[in-house]
Design an enzyme around this catalytic site. Structure first.
Site, mmCIF file in Angstrom:
data_model
loop_
_atom_site.group_PDB
_atom_site.id
_atom_site.type_symbol
_atom_site.label_atom_id
_atom_site.label_comp_id
_atom_site.label_asym_id
_atom_site.label_seq_id
_atom_site.Cartn_x
_atom_site.Cartn_y
_atom_site.Cartn_z
ATOM 1 N N SER A 15 0.829 -1.214 0.000
ATOM 2 C CA SER A 15 0.000 0.000 0.000
ATOM 3 C C SER A 15 0.863 1.265 0.000
ATOM 4 O O SER A 15 0.477 2.282 -0.583
ATOM 5 C CB SER A 15 -0.983 0.005 1.177
ATOM 6 O OG SER A 15 -0.305 0.181 2.388
ATOM 7 N N LYS A 67 16.838 -13.623 7.614
ATOM 8 C CA LYS A 67 18.171 -13.107 7.269
ATOM 9 C C LYS A 67 18.220 -12.578 5.842
ATOM 10 O O LYS A 67 17.638 -13.166 4.934
ATOM 11 C CB LYS A 67 19.182 -14.262 7.445
ATOM 12 C CG LYS A 67 20.592 -13.801 7.526
ATOM 13 C CD LYS A 67 21.514 -14.964 7.902
ATOM 14 C CE LYS A 67 22.931 -14.532 7.554
ATOM 15 N NZ LYS A 67 23.827 -15.664 7.384
ATOM 16 N N ARG A 95 13.215 -7.322 6.266
ATOM 17 C CA ARG A 95 14.563 -7.802 6.603
ATOM 18 C C ARG A 95 15.466 -6.618 6.923
ATOM 19 O O ARG A 95 15.266 -5.536 6.353
ATOM 20 C CB ARG A 95 15.161 -8.597 5.435
ATOM 21 C CG ARG A 95 14.475 -9.940 5.268
ATOM 22 C CD ARG A 95 14.954 -10.692 4.068
ATOM 23 N NE ARG A 95 13.949 -11.670 3.709
ATOM 24 C CZ ARG A 95 14.046 -12.979 3.923
ATOM 25 N NH1 ARG A 95 15.141 -13.486 4.455
ATOM 26 N NH2 ARG A 95 13.055 -13.787 3.583
ATOM 27 N N LEU A 96 16.432 -6.851 7.805
ATOM 28 C CA LEU A 96 17.360 -5.780 8.175
ATOM 29 C C LEU A 96 18.396 -5.577 7.078
ATOM 30 O O LEU A 96 19.099 -6.512 6.700
ATOM 31 C CB LEU A 96 18.088 -6.144 9.472
ATOM 32 C CG LEU A 96 17.432 -5.748 10.786
ATOM 33 C CD1 LEU A 96 18.393 -6.024 11.934
ATOM 34 C CD2 LEU A 96 17.011 -4.281 10.776
ATOM 35 N N HIS A 113 8.248 3.712 9.064
ATOM 36 C CA HIS A 113 8.040 2.864 10.248
ATOM 37 C C HIS A 113 6.777 3.321 10.986
ATOM 38 O O HIS A 113 6.587 4.518 11.202
ATOM 39 C CB HIS A 113 9.259 2.940 11.177
ATOM 40 C CG HIS A 113 9.131 2.027 12.340
ATOM 41 N ND1 HIS A 113 9.366 0.664 12.248
ATOM 42 C CD2 HIS A 113 8.730 2.252 13.609
ATOM 43 C CE1 HIS A 113 9.131 0.100 13.420
ATOM 44 N NE2 HIS A 113 8.735 1.047 14.269
HETATM 45 C C1 GAR Z 1 3.507 -0.618 6.896
HETATM 46 O O1 GAR Z 1 2.581 -0.277 7.892
HETATM 47 C C2 GAR Z 1 4.919 -0.299 7.337
HETATM 48 O O2 GAR Z 1 5.000 0.817 8.154
HETATM 49 C C3 GAR Z 1 5.275 -1.547 8.092
HETATM 50 O O3 GAR Z 1 4.727 -2.588 7.326
HETATM 51 C C4 GAR Z 1 3.545 -2.122 6.683
HETATM 52 C C5 GAR Z 1 3.612 -2.495 5.211
HETATM 53 O O4 GAR Z 1 2.433 -2.209 4.547
HETATM 54 N N1 GAR Z 1 6.691 -1.651 8.221
HETATM 55 C C6 GAR Z 1 7.304 -2.061 9.319
HETATM 56 O O5 GAR Z 1 6.713 -2.452 10.307
HETATM 57 C C7 GAR Z 1 8.827 -2.044 9.225
HETATM 58 N N2 GAR Z 1 9.417 -2.282 10.509
HETATM 59 P P1 GAR Z 1 2.366 -2.096 2.951
HETATM 60 O O6 GAR Z 1 3.036 -3.358 2.381
HETATM 61 O O7 GAR Z 1 0.895 -2.090 2.656
HETATM 62 O O8 GAR Z 1 3.053 -0.847 2.532
#
Ligand code: GAR
Length: 195
Positions: A15, A67, A95-96, A113
């Site tokens: 999204s 990983k 992933r980091l 984030h």
């Molecule tokens: C988002 O809410 C993003 O902030 C989070 O994953 C979701 C992905 O949604 N990311 C994290 O938590 C990173 N640590 P999307 O695939 O619909 O953009």
């Protein structure tokens, strides 16, 4: 005119990638998406990108669940360079990122984030916020460094947490803020770098 080329790395629904694309189409972000890379062959982000004519490929993580191997990072950097990418946007990438990918795009990798960093780094920040009982959370766009969600903050937007919020209701409101903040911050940072 030379156009800013973005590379998107995702693992999920995409999204945020869609919000970036909508900002491009809507004329508020002067850029193109050169490539979308994803570590999960089943993820919706791949289908979404391809449907809209964007090159979208799977990153082979050799069966590792979390990983991001050195080989996979090298291959990712190679594909991003091949697609002419100037700036990399992590959009739900789970992933980091470490060296060598960080070295290939110094100060050019951004992440979105779902919390007001430094609060609630790591996984499921929306759940962490509800479980901590805070009345305010939000979203952050930051540069990616070798730590977990520790890089320089480029933009933040606050989101209220209601007493009856579940992790899911909070996450869906956080996502509305993400979709506003991410394209806007990319545009601002790109102009700061003269890209
Ligand atoms: C988002 O809410 C993003 O902030 C989070 O994953 C979701 C992905 O949604 N990311 C994290 O938590 C990173 N640590 P999307 O695939 O619909 O953009």
């Amino acid at each position: 005119m030379v156009m800013l080329t973005l590379g998107i790395l995702g693992s999920g629904a995409g999204s945020n990638m869609q919000a970036i694309l909508d900002a491009i189409t809507g004329g508020t972000l002067s850029a193109r998406i050169g490539i979308v890379l994803c570590d999960n062959p089943e993820a919706l982000i791949l289908e979404r990108a391809r449907r809209q004519g964007i090159r979208a490929e799977v990153i082979d993580c050799a069966g590792h669940r979390m990983k991001f191997t050195e080989e996979a990072q090298q291959e990712t950097a190679r594909k991003l360079n091949e697609a002419g990418v100037d700036m990399v946007c992590l959009a739900g990438f789970m992933r980091l990122v470490k060296r060598p990918l960080l070295d290939a795009f110094p100060d050019r990798i951004l992440n979105i984030h779902p919390s007001l960093l430094p609060a609630f780094p790591g996984l499921e920040a929306w759940r962490q916020a509800v479980e901590a009982g805070v009345s305010e959370s939000g979203v952050t766009v930051h540069l990616v460094d070798a730590g977990m969600d520790t890089g320089q903050i480029l933009g933040q937007e606050k989101v209220m947490v209601f007493a009856d919020d579940t992790p899911e209701t909070l996450h869906s409101r956080l996502q509305v803020a993400e979709h506003r903040l991410y394209p806007e911050t990319i545009a601002r940072y790109a102009s700061r770098l003269n890209l």
